[in-house]
Design an enzyme around this catalytic site. Structure first.
Site, PDB file in Angstrom:
ATOM      1  N   GLY A 207      32.722  -9.520  55.885  1.00 49.26           N
ATOM      2  CA  GLY A 207      31.935  -9.329  54.659  1.00 49.26           C
ATOM      3  C   GLY A 207      32.452 -10.217  53.547  1.00 49.26           C
ATOM      4  O   GLY A 207      33.167 -11.195  53.805  1.00 49.26           O
ATOM      5  N   ASN A 208      32.094  -9.904  52.331  1.00 51.35           N
ATOM      6  CA  ASN A 208      32.601 -10.667  51.186  1.00 51.35           C
ATOM      7  C   ASN A 208      32.629  -9.766  49.954  1.00 51.35           C
ATOM      8  O   ASN A 208      32.261  -8.593  50.036  1.00 51.35           O
ATOM      9  CB  ASN A 208      31.771 -11.933  50.962  1.00 51.35           C
ATOM     10  N   TYR A 209      33.049 -10.317  48.837  1.00 51.06           N
ATOM     11  CA  TYR A 209      33.306  -9.493  47.649  1.00 51.06           C
ATOM     12  C   TYR A 209      32.061  -9.202  46.789  1.00 51.06           C
ATOM     13  O   TYR A 209      32.177  -8.592  45.739  1.00 51.06           O
ATOM     14  CB  TYR A 209      34.340 -10.175  46.744  1.00 51.06           C
ATOM     15  N   ALA A 275      24.882 -12.632  48.829  1.00 49.35           N
ATOM     16  CA  ALA A 275      25.965 -13.459  49.386  1.00 49.35           C
ATOM     17  C   ALA A 275      25.960 -13.187  50.894  1.00 49.35           C
ATOM     18  O   ALA A 275      26.627 -12.267  51.376  1.00 49.35           O
ATOM     19  CB  ALA A 275      27.291 -13.074  48.763  1.00 49.35           C
TER      20      ALA A 275
END
Ligand code: CTP
Length: 402
Positions: A207-209, A275
């Site tokens: 995943g990402n932030y 994102a």
């Protein structure tokens, strides 16, 4: 909202504490706020708090006791560009419905020439009682705007309908009322938001932030201009402020694309603010990968679909697509390259090098490009303000001149 006169009526309910946030939002947006409190409201929040937040003495009585100065509800009613009563208790709603003018707030309401917005707040049984239902119907029939209470935990700890709508949402209703809301009327806007989670096994993911704040702020700003907005969002905790925003929750990039494909054709505008993870594990294990029994050193990855490029690649005339580019270096060149490569009309660039821009912040600093070049270079501002500016740029965009 700059320079608008708002009479904020507060009645005696637990939700009165939320009126402080509401007043602050109005003041921050440049409005002049005059608070009128019922005597019971003062048991829940002090006039000192409200006058400090608004910069104006609170009006509550018909007269100032020691000077005999009369507070004119008629003048207040004429001064107001809008009157908001938040929270509105069952008792005040009944008084407004039947014109029982026994306090300053009700007399001001009866004298108001401006539109009145009422945000009920009470326990679920009081809310559901036929007399409250009938009183609210009466108020609606007089042309008042009811800001429906939300479902949720109430002060009684019971769960149901009766919780006053959040101040941000009430603010948004007023914002929408004061601003020309018609530019996107009847238009569908599709927005991707948040991160995607690409499953490795049932407990792990890539995943990402991303928090989705920018995407949801865009959704609120587009609804405020009259659009019918659907957000296809990855896993986030953030929610839209506006109840009219439709949210479709997904996990992975493939699910996000599938949901967007169902809606893209009829969207006038698509904004890709998600994102999206560029890669996903080639196989998601169905059971948890165990440290002792597995000897995993590498993860085989496959490339995810590019949602923005896929959909923008098949847009029809008149459809507008907008992408985001979060860059760390060579910002402008990279952003303009993405605009061309993904067949986007506009790209919103934010640089991680700018303080206050990027994942998780409540602020953003962006510039917007079309294929012809820079359209706008916006200073650091809240994501909400930034979103409003981006929606303004989108609504004003003319491919032949920009
Ligand atoms: N995007 C998308 N689907 C992807 C990757 C990106 O829809 N699989 C969209 C994003 O929502 C954004 C734009 O494409 O609007 C640019 O995203 P970004 O991650 O900056 O671009 P990438 O093409 O992934 O390039 P890179 O990560 O190499 O910078």
């Amino acid at each position: 909202m700059k320079g608008k006169h708002i009479v904020l009526g507060i009645t005696g309910g637990i939700a009165a504490y939320k009126a402080a946030t509401l007043a602050r939002l109005f003041v921050k947006a440049g409005a002049e706020v005059q608070v009128v409190m019922t005597p019971a409201a003062k048991e829940f929040i002090t006039p000192v708090t409200m006058s400090a937040l608004t910069g104006k003495p609170v009006v509550s009585e018909f007269f100032t006791a020691n000077t005999g100065e009369w507070h004119s509800h008629v003048d207040l009613g004429l001064w107001a560009d809008a009157m908001v009563i938040a929270p509105a208790t069952a008792s005040s709603i009944a008084k407004m419905a039947y014109g029982v003018a026994d306090n300053m707030l009700i007399t001001t309401y009866l004298s108001a020439k401006a539109p009145v917005f009422i945000a009920p707040a009470m326990d679920l049984d009081m809310m559901a009682h036929p007399s409250t239902v009938a009183n609210i119907e009466l108020l609606k029939s007089y042309g008042n705007h009811i800001i429906e209470p939300a479902e949720g935990e109430l002060a009684s700890h019971l769960v149901g309908k009766g919780r006053m709508e959040e101040p941000e949402r009430i603010f948004d209703v007023l914002y929408r009322f004061f601003n020309d809301t018609d530019e996107l009327a009847g238009k569908k806007v599709l927005i991707t938001a948040g991160p995607t989670h690409e499953a490795i096994d049932p407990v792990r993911f890539i995943g990402n932030y991303s928090t989705g704040k920018m995407g949801f702020a865009l959704a609120d700003a587009a609804v405020a201009r009259g659009a019918e907005v659907t957000v296809v969002s990855g896993p986030v905790t953030v929610k839209p402020c506006h109840p009219a925003v439709k949210v479709i929750k997904v996990e992975s990039a493939c699910e996000m694309l599938a949901e967007c494909e169902k809606r893209f054709d009829e969207a006038s505008v698509a904004i890709f603010s998600a994102a999206v993870a560029d890669y996903a594990p080639a196989h998601a294990e169905s059971s948890k990968i165990k440290r002792e029994t597995s000897d995993l050193h590498t993860l085989e990855l496959v490339k995810n679909p590019d949602i923005a490029a896929t959909l923008s690649g098949c847009k029809h005339p008149g459809q507008l697509t907008v992408g985001f580019a979060l860059e760390t270096d060579n910002e402008t060149v990279n952003a303009r390259h993405k605009l061309e490569k993904k067949n986007l009309d506009l790209i919103v660039l934010n640089s991680l090098r700018d303080k206050g821009a990027g994942f998780g912040c409540d602020t953003n600093k962006v510039s917007v490009y079309s294929s012809r070049g820079l359209i706008a270079d916006l200073p650091l501002k809240s994501k909400q303000d930034c979103a409003r500016d981006i929606i303004s740029i989108i609504t004003a965009y003319d491919p032949f001149t920009h």
